[in-house]
Design a protein around this motif. Structure first.
Motif, PDB file in Angstrom:
ATOM      1  N   ALA A  22       0.834  -1.201   0.000  1.00  0.00           N
ATOM      2  CA  ALA A  22       0.000   0.000   0.000  1.00  0.00           C
ATOM      3  C   ALA A  22       0.869   1.251   0.000  1.00  0.00           C
ATOM      4  CB  ALA A  22      -0.946  -0.006   1.192  1.00  0.00           C
ATOM      5  N   GLN A  23       1.939   1.231   0.780  1.00  0.00           N
ATOM      6  CA  GLN A  23       2.849   2.378   0.821  1.00  0.00           C
ATOM      7  C   GLN A  23       3.540   2.560  -0.527  1.00  0.00           C
ATOM      8  OE1 GLN A  23       5.251   1.343   4.199  1.00  0.00           O
ATOM      9  NE2 GLN A  23       3.974   2.514   5.615  1.00  0.00           N
ATOM     10  N   ALA A  24       3.942   1.467  -1.142  1.00  0.00           N
ATOM     11  CA  ALA A  24       4.588   1.546  -2.449  1.00  0.00           C
ATOM     12  C   ALA A  24       3.623   2.093  -3.494  1.00  0.00           C
ATOM     13  CB  ALA A  24       5.108   0.170  -2.865  1.00  0.00           C
ATOM     14  N   GLN A  31       4.669   9.681  -7.427  1.00  0.00           N
ATOM     15  CA  GLN A  31       5.694   9.736  -8.476  1.00  0.00           C
ATOM     16  C   GLN A  31       5.074  10.039  -9.840  1.00  0.00           C
ATOM     17  OE1 GLN A  31       7.690   6.000  -9.004  1.00  0.00           O
ATOM     18  NE2 GLN A  31       8.980   6.746 -10.646  1.00  0.00           N
ATOM     19  N   LYS A  32       3.917   9.459 -10.111  1.00  0.00           N
ATOM     20  CA  LYS A  32       3.265   9.634 -11.408  1.00  0.00           C
ATOM     21  C   LYS A  32       2.335  10.856 -11.431  1.00  0.00           C
ATOM     22  CE  LYS A  32       5.323   6.167 -13.222  1.00  0.00           C
ATOM     23  NZ  LYS A  32       6.278   6.342 -14.330  1.00  0.00           N
ATOM     24  N   ARG A  93       1.729  14.580 -18.424  1.00  0.00           N
ATOM     25  CA  ARG A  93       2.102  13.925 -17.164  1.00  0.00           C
ATOM     26  C   ARG A  93       3.053  12.774 -17.467  1.00  0.00           C
ATOM     27  NH1 ARG A  93      -0.799   9.120 -16.876  1.00  0.00           N
ATOM     28  NH2 ARG A  93      -2.587   9.061 -18.247  1.00  0.00           N
ATOM     29  N   PRO A  94       3.692  12.214 -16.438  1.00  0.00           N
ATOM     30  CA  PRO A  94       4.626  11.113 -16.680  1.00  0.00           C
ATOM     31  C   PRO A  94       3.936   9.893 -17.299  1.00  0.00           C
ATOM     32  CG  PRO A  94       4.867  11.951 -14.444  1.00  0.00           C
ATOM     33  CD  PRO A  94       3.653  12.603 -15.032  1.00  0.00           C
ATOM     34  N   ALA A  99       2.289  -2.342 -16.102  1.00  0.00           N
ATOM     35  CA  ALA A  99       2.413  -2.888 -14.743  1.00  0.00           C
ATOM     36  C   ALA A  99       2.114  -1.823 -13.694  1.00  0.00           C
ATOM     37  CB  ALA A  99       3.801  -3.462 -14.530  1.00  0.00           C
ATOM     38  N   GLU A 100       2.594  -0.600 -13.912  1.00  0.00           N
ATOM     39  CA  GLU A 100       2.321   0.489 -12.967  1.00  0.00           C
ATOM     40  C   GLU A 100       0.836   0.824 -12.942  1.00  0.00           C
ATOM     41  OE1 GLU A 100       6.531   2.946 -13.202  1.00  0.00           O
ATOM     42  OE2 GLU A 100       5.011   3.295 -14.744  1.00  0.00           O
ATOM     43  N   ALA A 101       0.204   0.850 -14.106  1.00  0.00           N
ATOM     44  CA  ALA A 101      -1.225   1.135 -14.179  1.00  0.00           C
ATOM     45  C   ALA A 101      -2.035   0.068 -13.451  1.00  0.00           C
ATOM     46  CB  ALA A 101      -1.673   1.241 -15.638  1.00  0.00           C
TER      47      ALA A 101
END
Length: 111
Positions: A22-24, A31-32, A93-94, A99-101
């Motif tokens: 959750a923190q990550a 970050q994004k 935006r970045p 995978a991030e999405a």
């Protein structure tokens, strides 16, 4: 040794295992630049993460829809989704990987 599923120790271990994830995910949202428009519980320029989670709750393609919007912006996926607000594409935006999405969409769905 037998441990009951509902013992406080088991629950504490499960919570501890979930917290880094959750923190990550929250860190990834920062970050994004998601948090420039979205907030955990209160709307800003865009709906809160909790409002988004409620909108897609129970929809079989809810996480996939969120992933697409997160990656490409709302115009490319039939938006705007809330009033006149649109989610910008990667020109503003970045870039967000698949995978991030997925990580962000699952995190938002858990709100």
């Amino acid at each position: 040794m037998r441990i009951e599923k509902s013992t406080p120790a088991v629950l504490a271990l499960a919570l501890a295992a979930a917290l880094p994830s959750a923190q990550a995910s929250a860190g990834l949202a920062e970050q994004k630049q998601c948090v420039q428009c979205h907030h955990a519980g209160q709307p800003r320029a865009a709906p809160s993460f909790q409002e988004i989670a409620q909108k897609y709750k129970g929809q079989k393609d809810g996480v996939a829809t969120m992933e697409a919007v997160i990656r490409r912006g709302s115009r490319s996926t039939g938006g705007p989704h809330w009033g006149q607000a649109t989610m910008p594409d990667t020109a503003e935006r970045p870039e967000v990987s698949t995978a991030e999405a997925r990580t962000l969409a699952k995190w938002i769905a858990s709100q």
